[in-house]
Design a protein around this motif. Structure first.
Motif, PDB file in Angstrom:
ATOM      1  N   SER A 149       0.058  -0.667   1.367  1.00  0.00           N
ATOM      2  CA  SER A 149      -0.787  -0.385   2.516  1.00  0.00           C
ATOM      3  C   SER A 149      -2.250  -0.316   2.105  1.00  0.00           C
ATOM      4  N   SER A 150      -2.478   0.240   0.936  1.00  0.00           N
ATOM      5  CA  SER A 150      -3.867   0.351   0.489  1.00  0.00           C
ATOM      6  C   SER A 150      -4.442  -1.036   0.203  1.00  0.00           C
ATOM      7  N   LEU A 151      -3.591  -1.904  -0.368  1.00  0.00           N
ATOM      8  CA  LEU A 151      -4.074  -3.260  -0.657  1.00  0.00           C
ATOM      9  C   LEU A 151      -4.355  -4.010   0.640  1.00  0.00           C
ATOM     10  N   LYS A 177      -7.583  -3.081   1.941  1.00  0.00           N
ATOM     11  CA  LYS A 177      -8.697  -3.689   1.233  1.00  0.00           C
ATOM     12  C   LYS A 177      -8.882  -5.139   1.633  1.00  0.00           C
ATOM     13  N   ARG A 199       1.901   4.862  -6.827  1.00  0.00           N
ATOM     14  CA  ARG A 199       0.669   5.526  -7.224  1.00  0.00           C
ATOM     15  C   ARG A 199       0.899   6.188  -8.582  1.00  0.00           C
ATOM     16  N   GLU A 256      -9.970  -1.153  -8.733  1.00  0.00           N
ATOM     17  CA  GLU A 256     -10.507  -1.102  -7.379  1.00  0.00           C
ATOM     18  C   GLU A 256     -10.285   0.244  -6.745  1.00  0.00           C
TER      19      GLU A 256
END
Lengths: 565, 361
Positions: free
Chosen positions: A458-460, A463, B14, B321
């Motif tokens: 989801s974070s990618l 981005k 993570r 990033e």
């Protein structure tokens, strides 16, 4: 026969004695410093007739003159304390000149122009020059000391007149004896004195600057609880400060100009027409002053009130855009250099200084943003760190810490806005999109966050959609840019703090409410709304990640909770 | 091999825990712990074949929940410790720390639990294994206490001391010059040195940073010299005999600095921050003098091309990033390092040849 020769011998002996006595008497006369020039000539002639070598007569005369002159020099070296420079020049300063002039002219009459004296002219001139030079050296040394002392006095006009009188009075003596180069040495004294004076002015300017900054710091510390009366205070402080710094410089320049007034004798020398104006005044005084200010501001650290940094940043910005060139032009008008005497350009030049000023603004604003950013971070971090997010109850309102953040940013908006121009909003954020967001509650509360396929995915995706928003970059000299810098740091802290905690369902929803509130009230303070959204969405998605039961709140409910009560 | 670096590897969850496999001197190996609330958590053992560039990933199931910190023993290459947490019954956050043994086979790696390190603490923030002079010792740092343990075939508590109430400890490091008797603890804005024989605090650096201190590290070659980093975005150096002000301060990150680690060549340090950058610092003014260098200088054989590298940031690596939470130097290759960011990206990289030769020669 023997009686006749012995008689003649005796008479000869008597004659010799008489001659010796006569010579002695004549020499005694010459040793009297108070005799007139005519007497010197007469005595000299008589001594020459008596076959006394001319060199000895010259030596005797000079030795006698030396006594008087030495006495004059001694009184110059130890003048009475309460005399001002003009009185000094008129009394002790003057008597030496008188004595030496008399000595020189008498010497010329008695020896150089006297046909009875068979010493060649050049030898006589050399002796005289040597003699004069020796005494003038001592004299000049004391005069320099006296003038140097005078450079520390606040009365500029007096110093100028003193120098002028000194130089002017020396001219006739110089004319009497050009071989001794008295004019050159006198010029050096004048130049040295003026240079010391300029250094004195420079020091005055620098301490005035320090005092001014100190005063500003005090007044900012006093009104520290942000109760600024409207927008005017910081801007007023800045313009008052600038006016004070510029005004002091102008005052100094007016004083310095007195040195090259048209009625000043030495001002006509080529040095004062060219190198003095450029080297000593423009570079050595004016630009050096600017350099001093800029380097002092660049060193300002976080031990000072942040609003001082803001004021000084604005000052340097003004310097960059017009003050420096204004001061340079003003200096050139007041001290126009002769076109024939253009010395090589020295560093730093006006454009170089303007560039340094620009860099200084950047440095100071960056420090300011960091200080304010960290202070906001602290507020946010502490509030996230200590709360129980796991077993939180259903959110009823926005957390107090968020409101404080908005209040603080609003205050900063006023302060910064008083000094810096607004700045431009960037990115595809027209009013229409903003309205759209506030109506349907934004993407943040959308169902997208009910589940996360995988944490990293989801974070990618985020981005990709946001195509790599740059978070940390250089600050522009505008209010929006500065505020955005502060907000970015604070929101990143929010994000990091959230990642360290674990959330229950209601904990997550509280974060949603907080984030919605921040967005509602902070969008108008940022340069690029896309950036604000990106950071806030990261906060929520991190909270979702860290939530054991990610059930989001309905957008309409969020909006309701954020309504001002 | 050098042209195969930097090597980037994506881990599926993570992560914020990374350390070198300290007991391994031959093969470049790193441990990474995942931090997932929903899925099973894994301790990854990465081994890098420097010749062919192959990165082997051995996954050990970690059944105690998400991993906040990981450490490995310098004396025994199969002993590790993790700080972990998981939620029970939807409302209880259960935190703890455990010593594990890397067991099983290459095909079926297994984490064997050796003992529990949670005593005296509700949350354990960090564990560190004893360095020279104290084999088999381990310290755990929690919100309430600092505890010393003896580890061999099992885990036994040795001693403990209580920490000031309401403090938030963040990092723990063993002092390599203390014969195993001193540890440094970072907590809120302060750094405290504790003598492990009495467990008492002997030195305090009050207000080391204006905000939370995130990490500290001892200079491996010089006594009394430590580095700290924190949320005020700066990295600082201290002489522990005189803690009133730092020896040096660097603002090499634009946001919180999470890790600072000395290289064995102590003029070099790595830092990682939430600005997604890894920074290589050069601090020759506080470095020890290499006895080898001294000899060479006497021979007047100094290479004429050697420029003095200036003090400060030598390199900024921007391969991440997301926030970089951990960096670690390899124990097998002293110029190689790993960095780990929140999004699970592991980057293996090496100090450039130019810098390396500049330091050696």
């Amino acid at each position: 026969q023997s009686t006749v020769s012995s008689g003649i011998n005796a008479e000869y002996g008597d004659c010799e004695n008489t001659v010796k006595l006569l010579i002695k008497a004549l020499k005694d006369t010459l040793s009297d410093p108070n005799i007139s020039a005519a007497q010197v000539v007469e005595t000299t002639d008589m001594l020459i007739e008596l076959k006394v070598p001319a060199e000895d007569i010259v030596t005797l005369y000079l030795d006698t003159a030396h006594i008087t002159l030495q006495a004059d020099i001694d009184s110059v070296s130890d003048p009475p304390e309460d005399q001002d420079i003009l009185e000094f020049l008129d009394t002790t300063g003057y008597s030496f000149l008188g004595s030496v002039s008399l000595t020189i002219s008498t010497f010329k009459t008695a020896f150089c122009d006297n046909p009875n004296v068979v010493i060649p002219d050049n030898v006589l001139e050399e002796r005289l020059s040597e003699f004069a030079y020796l005494h003038f050296s001592a004299y000049f040394e004391h005069m320099q000391t006296r003038f140097t002392k005078e450079t520390q006095s606040p009365d500029n006009a007096l110093l100028v007149r003193g120098l002028d009188r000194f130089y002017r009075r020396l001219q006739p003596v110089h004319t009497l004896l050009p071989a001794a180069s008295l004019d050159r040495i006198a010029s050096e004294i004048v130049t040295n004195t003026i240079r010391y004076r300029i250094q004195y002015f420079s020091d005055t300017l620098h301490s005035h600057y320090s005092e001014t900054v100190s005063d500003v710091k005090q007044s900012l510390l006093v009104s520290q609880p942000p109760q600024f009366e409207g927008q005017h205070t910081l801007a007023d402080i800045m313009s008052t400060t600038k006016a004070s710094l510029v005004g002091k410089l102008k005052l100094v320049l007016v004083n310095v100009k007195e040195f090259i007034n048209t009625d000043i004798t030495f001002a006509n020398k080529p040095y004062f027409r060219g190198p003095f104006c450029v080297h000593d005044i423009k570079q050595g005084l004016v630009l050096k002053y600017v350099e001093h200010i800029l380097s002092d501001v660049a060193e300002m650290g976080d031990n000072l009130p942040p609003s001082l940094l803001l004021v000084m940043a604005r000052l340097c910005l003004d310097f960059q855009t017009n003050t420096i060139s204004y001061l340079a032009t003003l200096t050139e008008e007041m001290f126009p250099p002769d076109s024939s005497a253009v010395p090589e350009l020295l560093s730093p030049t006006v454009p170089e200084l303007a560039a340094i000023a620009g860099d200084t603004v950047q440095q100071v604003l960056t420090k300011y943003v960091n200080i304010k950013g960290l202070s906001i971070s602290q507020m946010i971090h502490t509030s996230v760190k200590t709360r129980d997010w796991l077993s939180a109850v259903e959110p009823r309102n926005v957390r107090a810490a968020m409101k404080r953040v908005v209040e603080e940013i609003t205050d900063l908006d006023i302060q910064i806005g008083a000094l810096f121009e607004e700045g431009a909003v960037r990115g595809p954020n027209s009013d229409s999109s903003r309205r759209a967001h506030s109506h349907n509650g934004s993407r943040i509360a959308s169902s997208k966050y009910k589940y996360t396929p995988s944490d990293t995915e989801s974070s990618l995706l985020n981005k990709l959609f946001n195509d790599q928003v740059e978070i940390f970059g250089n600050i522009q000299f505008t209010k929006l840019s500065i505020l955005t810098g502060v907000i970015k740091i604070g929101l990143k802290a929010f994000l990091e703090s959230v990642r360290l905690r674990t959330f229950g369902k209601y904990g997550l929803q509280q974060v949603q409410v907080d984030v919605y509130y921040l967005r509602e009230y902070l969008w108008r303070f940022v340069e690029e709304e896309r950036l604000l959204n990106f950071l806030l969405e990261e906060v929520v998605s991190s909270a979702v990640d860290r939530c054991i039961d990610p059930v989001t709140m309905e957008p309409s409910v969020i909006m309701l909770l954020c309504e001002p009560s | 091999m050098d042209n195969l670096l930097p090597r980037i590897h994506g881990i599926e969850h993570r992560c914020r825990s990374l350390c070198a496999l300290e007991g391994e001197q031959e093969v470049v190996s790193f441990l990474v712990g995942t931090q997932s609330m929903k899925n099973d958590n894994i301790v990854h053992l990465f081994e890098l074949d420097e010749e062919f560039g192959e990165l082997i990933d051995r996954s050990y199931h970690h059944n105690r929940g998400e991993i906040w910190h990981i450490a490995s023993s310098p004396h025994s290459r199969d002993l590790i410790s993790t700080c972990h947490s998981h939620v029970e019954n939807e409302v209880n956050l259960v935190s703890g720390a455990t010593v594990w043994k890397l067991a099983g086979s290459n095909e079926e790696p297994i984490l064997e639990e050796l003992g529990d390190l949670t005593a005296h603490n509700s949350t354990v923030r960090s564990t560190e294994w004893g360095v020279e002079g104290c084999e088999g010792a381990l310290c755990s740092l929690g919100d309430s206490s600092l505890v010393k343990w003896d580890i061999d075939s099992d885990v036994r508590e040795h001693s403990f001391c209580d920490l000031p109430k309401r403090s938030f400890p963040t990092a723990l490091r063993w002092n390599p010059h203390s014969s195993g008797n001193q540890v440094g603890v970072a907590s809120d804005q302060h750094v405290r040195l504790h003598d492990l024989r009495t467990m008492k605090c002997t030195t305090v650096i009050d207000g080391a940073h204006s905000q939370t201190v995130r990490d500290l590290d001892f200079n491996p070659n010089r006594q009394y010299c430590i580095a700290t980093c924190g949320d005020d975005c700066s990295t600082r150096f201290w002489d522990t005999r005189n803690c009133t002000r730092p020896l040096l301060t660097f603002s090499n990150h634009s946001h919180w600095v999470w890790r600072v680690r000395y290289n064995l060549r102590d003029q070099l340090l790595l830092t990682g921050g939430s600005d997604s950058k890894v920074s290589l610092l050069n601090v020759p003014s506080l470095a020890s003098v290499d006895p080898v260098d001294e000899e060479e200088e006497e021979e007047e054989n100094k290479s004429p091309e050697k420029e003095e590298m200036r003090e400060g940031i030598l390199e900024e690596y921007d391969k991440h990033e997301d926030s970089v939470y951990s960096v670690a130097w390899s124990t097998a290759d002293p110029w190689l390092f790993a960095s780990l960011s929140n999004d699970g990206r592991l980057v293996l990289n090496k100090v450039s040849k130019e810098i390396k030769f500049n330091i050696i020669l």
